[in-house]
Scaffold this motif. Structure first.
Motif, PDB file in Angstrom:
ATOM      1  N   ILE A 137       0.847  -1.197   0.000  1.00  0.00           N
ATOM      2  CA  ILE A 137       0.000   0.000   0.000  1.00  0.00           C
ATOM      3  C   ILE A 137       0.883   1.248   0.000  1.00  0.00           C
ATOM      4  CG2 ILE A 137      -1.901  -1.195   1.160  1.00  0.00           C
ATOM      5  CD1 ILE A 137      -1.060   0.267   3.756  1.00  0.00           C
ATOM      6  N   ASN A 138       0.274   2.392  -0.227  1.00  0.00           N
ATOM      7  CA  ASN A 138       1.010   3.640  -0.345  1.00  0.00           C
ATOM      8  C   ASN A 138       1.870   3.939   0.886  1.00  0.00           C
ATOM      9  OD1 ASN A 138       1.594   6.072  -1.888  1.00  0.00           O
ATOM     10  ND2 ASN A 138       0.476   7.154  -0.281  1.00  0.00           N
ATOM     11  N   GLU A 139       1.342   3.706   2.082  1.00  0.00           N
ATOM     12  CA  GLU A 139       2.090   3.948   3.317  1.00  0.00           C
ATOM     13  C   GLU A 139       3.390   3.145   3.333  1.00  0.00           C
ATOM     14  OE1 GLU A 139       2.698   5.342   7.385  1.00  0.00           O
ATOM     15  OE2 GLU A 139       1.527   6.051   5.684  1.00  0.00           O
ATOM     16  N   THR A 140       3.316   1.897   2.902  1.00  0.00           N
ATOM     17  CA  THR A 140       4.508   1.045   2.833  1.00  0.00           C
ATOM     18  C   THR A 140       5.489   1.570   1.797  1.00  0.00           C
ATOM     19  OG1 THR A 140       3.208  -0.876   3.486  1.00  0.00           O
ATOM     20  CG2 THR A 140       5.316  -1.316   2.421  1.00  0.00           C
ATOM     21  N   LEU A 141       4.981   1.992   0.657  1.00  0.00           N
ATOM     22  CA  LEU A 141       5.844   2.499  -0.404  1.00  0.00           C
ATOM     23  C   LEU A 141       6.564   3.773   0.014  1.00  0.00           C
ATOM     24  CD1 LEU A 141       3.356   1.902  -3.345  1.00  0.00           C
ATOM     25  CD2 LEU A 141       5.415   0.555  -2.838  1.00  0.00           C
ATOM     26  N   LEU A 142       5.903   4.604   0.831  1.00  0.00           N
ATOM     27  CA  LEU A 142       6.503   5.855   1.282  1.00  0.00           C
ATOM     28  C   LEU A 142       7.608   5.643   2.312  1.00  0.00           C
ATOM     29  CD1 LEU A 142       3.320   8.117   1.642  1.00  0.00           C
ATOM     30  CD2 LEU A 142       5.101   8.264  -0.118  1.00  0.00           C
ATOM     31  N   LYS A 143       7.499   4.590   3.106  1.00  0.00           N
ATOM     32  CA  LYS A 143       8.430   4.399   4.225  1.00  0.00           C
ATOM     33  C   LYS A 143       9.511   3.344   3.971  1.00  0.00           C
ATOM     34  CE  LYS A 143       5.490   6.103   7.873  1.00  0.00           C
ATOM     35  NZ  LYS A 143       4.841   5.856   9.164  1.00  0.00           N
TER      36      LYS A 143
END
Length: 196
Positions: free
Chosen positions: A62-68
């Motif tokens: 998900i986006n949160e994982t991709l950002l971090k």
């Protein structure tokens, strides 16, 4: 829960964006042994298996994982470190790894040292994460011992076996890596912050 002992590597064979999510298709020798809904650490990031087809399987970030994490930088052909959850009756050879990356770090130096390698990393200290001399650190899912510990960086030594059986052999200066700091250290730090 994981131990940071890499089982094998996989190769990214597909990257498909769907709105803010990314689906990764991974080719690996462990694919036929996996089950739908199983958790597997990918460069230290716990992701759920959503599809399996022969030697390949799919996971979604998900986006949160991709950002971090560094997963958003993956492209076709990249090697990725893989570890399945530790079985309850298995040996615990590394350290307690949750598969929850705290932040990314950057490779600032790679030195070959007569058969082993010294990797030096930097990270943003404003997040409050810390390392301790001879303490545990998880880099791209690999349990390692850090030294030369300072506020924004540390070093690790990589033996030939680890170098050949993980994606450390592809890391170069400037590359990003996923960092999961030691869970015990994180709890101690939180308790000390509450006393201030």
């Amino acid at each position: 829960m994981f131990t940071g002992i890499i089982e094998t590597t996989g190769r990214v064979v597909g990257v498909v964006k769907e709105e803010s999510n990314v689906h990764f298709e991974i080719e690996s020798i462990i694919a036929p042994e996996l089950k739908i809904d199983q958790s597997v650490a990918h460069n230290g990031v716990c992701l759920t298996v959503t599809a399996i087809h022969e030697q390949r399987y799919t996971v979604t970030a998900i986006n949160e994982t991709l950002l971090k994490t560094n997963l958003g930088e993956l492209k076709k052909g990249d090697l990725i470190n893989l570890e399945r959850c530790v079985p309850m009756n298995g040996r615990f050879d590394g350290h307690v790894v949750q598969g929850h990356v705290d932040q990314i770090g950057k490779v600032v130096k790679v030195e070959e040292q007569h058969g082993s390698w010294l990797f030096t990393f930097e990270y943003d200290p404003s997040t409050g994460n810390v390392t301790v001399e001879k303490g545990s650190i998880c880099i791209n899912g690999t349990s390692l011992t850090c030294f030369n510990s300072k506020d924004n960086g540390f070093s690790v030594a990589i033996i030939p076996y680890t170098f050949e059986h993980t994606n450390f052999k592809q890391l170069k200066e400037g590359d990003t890596v996923n960092l999961e700091f030691d869970i015990i250290g994180k709890y101690v730090q939180r308790l000390l912050q509450r006393k201030d």
